[in-house]
Design an enzyme around this catalytic site. Structure first.
Site, PDB file in Angstrom:
ATOM      1  N   GLY A  11       0.752  -1.104   0.037  1.00 15.05           N
ATOM      2  CA  GLY A  11      -0.063  -0.062  -0.052  1.00 15.05           C
ATOM      3  C   GLY A  11       0.842   1.383  -0.004  1.00 15.05           C
ATOM      4  N   GLY A  14      -0.405   4.872  -1.289  1.00  8.68           N
ATOM      5  CA  GLY A  14      -1.716   5.726  -0.600  1.00  8.68           C
ATOM      6  C   GLY A  14      -1.136   6.920   0.315  1.00  8.68           C
ATOM      7  CD  GLN A  15      -3.636  10.941   4.265  1.00  8.90           C
ATOM      8  OE1 GLN A  15      -4.140  10.040   4.675  1.00  8.90           O
ATOM      9  NE2 GLN A  15      -3.736  12.272   4.393  1.00  8.90           N
ATOM     10  CG  LEU A  16       1.173   5.956   6.652  1.00  5.40           C
ATOM     11  CD1 LEU A  16       1.877   7.083   7.429  1.00  5.40           C
ATOM     12  CD2 LEU A  16       0.261   5.053   7.635  1.00  5.40           C
ATOM     13  CG  ASP A  37      -0.568   0.853  -3.949  1.00  8.11           C
ATOM     14  OD1 ASP A  37      -1.631  -0.098  -4.183  1.00  8.11           O
ATOM     15  OD2 ASP A  37      -0.541   1.434  -3.176  1.00  8.11           O
ATOM     16  CB  ILE A  38      -3.485  -3.314  -6.140  1.00  8.11           C
ATOM     17  CG1 ILE A  38      -4.188  -4.137  -7.114  1.00  8.11           C
ATOM     18  CG2 ILE A  38      -4.386  -1.866  -5.695  1.00  8.11           C
ATOM     19  CD1 ILE A  38      -5.319  -4.757  -6.458  1.00  8.11           C
ATOM     20  CE1 TYR A 145      -9.580   1.590   8.323  1.00 12.37           C
ATOM     21  CE2 TYR A 145     -10.481   3.033  10.023  1.00 12.37           C
ATOM     22  CZ  TYR A 145      -9.452   2.729   9.101  1.00 12.37           C
ATOM     23  OH  TYR A 145      -8.130   3.195   9.425  1.00 12.37           O
TER      24      TYR A 145
HETATM   25  C1  AKB Z   1     -10.814   7.242   8.392  1.00 13.30           C
HETATM   26  O1  AKB Z   1     -11.449   8.151   8.551  1.00 13.30           O
HETATM   27  O2  AKB Z   1     -11.572   6.204   8.009  1.00 13.30           O
HETATM   28  C2  AKB Z   1      -9.383   7.246   8.785  1.00 13.30           C
HETATM   29  C3  AKB Z   1      -8.994   6.715  10.224  1.00 13.30           C
HETATM   30  C4  AKB Z   1      -9.382   7.868  11.285  1.00 13.30           C
HETATM   31  O3  AKB Z   1      -8.825   5.868  10.522  1.00 13.30           O
HETATM   32  N1  AKB Z   1      -8.839   8.421   8.520  1.00 13.30           N
END
Ligand code: AKB
Length: 320
Positions: A11, A14-16, A37-38, A145
């Site tokens: 990854g 990505g942003q990080l 990354d994909i 998530y």
């Molecule tokens: C999200 O908003 O899903 C992420 C997080 C806080 O993990 N930036």
């Protein structure tokens, strides 16, 4: 002599990932960092070092890359974030969980030195104390998530206890940066607002004006991650995810901070489904354990971050 470390980043675009890749290449040398990354649209990023395409769900290819580059550490950053995950919960679960299990199994089999797994304030829910949320508390996540991050933390802790895999983990707040954009989180407004302030002079926010959330500027997030990963193993006393804090602010407060540089900037509010997610998360985080165990300290506050974001974004966007 200590063995040369070879790092695999999953990854990386990505942003990080983009920022950690740069920092890790500086630290270990570009021949010793394999960014994957994909998909990566940024050709110049790919050409700055080793880049390989990798779907994090493809454990066989992951293992091949680990063998080919004699990898000793994996930073596993690929995940579907909170808001996007709610649009496709089954796939979010599959991606976030199966990719982590691929990483942990490879780490166990190949006796890797270390694994990094990012968790999030998304593990917390409505029952969690909202202010100064402690490390040990009620954790009832409200999104897929958050559920996957909570489970991921426990998988990391399990692999550590059962197999000695040195997996380490931070609960990030919302991350703010000017290089790559975040993709599908609830805290994304705090990045978008800077772009819109410069490009359009106005911003429509998907959260209400007084929604406080824990946030952090990217240089602090990179520093915290590297500090954790380089701390001696005996200092890592939390093997689920460390709370990590820096700043806490609302859309109204970030607007004021931007207006000190762009007085004519205006904001309007149109909360959507992301408001519910934000309402279930803490306003602020207590990270005393990270500070005590491995010396975590942040540097940026809302003002210094805003100044730095605007200076850097001005070089990048078409101004209003
Ligand atoms: C999200 O908003 O899903 C992420 C997080 C806080 O993990 N930036």
């Amino acid at each position: 002599m200590t063995k040369q470390e070879n790092v695999l980043i999953i990854g990386a675009c990505g942003q990080l990932g983009t920022e950690l890749t740069v920092a890790l290449r500086k630290m270990y040398g570009e021949k010793h960092v394999v960014a994957t990354d994909i998909h990566c649209a940024d050709e110049s990023f790919k050409q700055q070092g080793i880049f390989e395409e990798l779907n994090a769900l493809d454990g066989q290819r992951m293992a091949e890359l680990v063998n080919r580059y004699q990898i000793t550490q994996i930073y596993h950053l690929a995940a579907m974030l909170s808001a996007k995950g709610e649009q496709n919960p089954l796939f979010a679960w599959k991606l976030n969980m199966e990719s982590l299990l691929n990483v942990l199994e490879i780490a166990r089999e190949k006796k890797l030195h270390k694994v990094y797994f990012p968790s999030s304030i998304g593990v917390f829910g409505f029952d969690t104390p909202k202010q100064n949320t402690p490390q040990q508390t009620i954790i009832n996540p409200t999104t897929i998530y958050g559920i996957s991050k909570q489970a991921g933390e426990h998988w990391c802790s399990y692999y550590f206890q059962k197999f000695g895999v040195d997996a380490r983990c931070l609960r990030y707040p919302g991350l703010i940066s000017y290089n790559a954009l975040p993709g599908g989180g609830t805290t994304d407004y705090a990045v978008d607002i800077y772009y819109k302030a410069l490009e359009q002079g106005t911003y429509e926010c998907f959260l209400t004006e007084d929604t406080y959330l824990p946030m952090m500027y990217m240089p602090d997030a990179v520093k915290g991650t590297l500090d954790l990963m380089h701390a001696p193993a005996e200092q890592i006393k939390t093997r689920t995810g460390y709370n990590l804090a820096a700043i806490s602010f609302s859309p109204k407060e970030i607007t004021k901070a931007i207006q000190t540089h762009i007085p004519e900037f205006s904001i309007s509010y149109k909360p959507d489904g992301r408001q519910q997610i934000a309402d279930s998360w803490p306003d602020s985080i207590n990270d005393a354990e990270a500070r005590a165990d491995w010396g975590w300290q942040h540097q940026y506050d809302l003002q210094t971050m805003t100044e730095d974001m605007l200076v850097n974004l001005k070089k990048k966007v078409v101004l209003v």
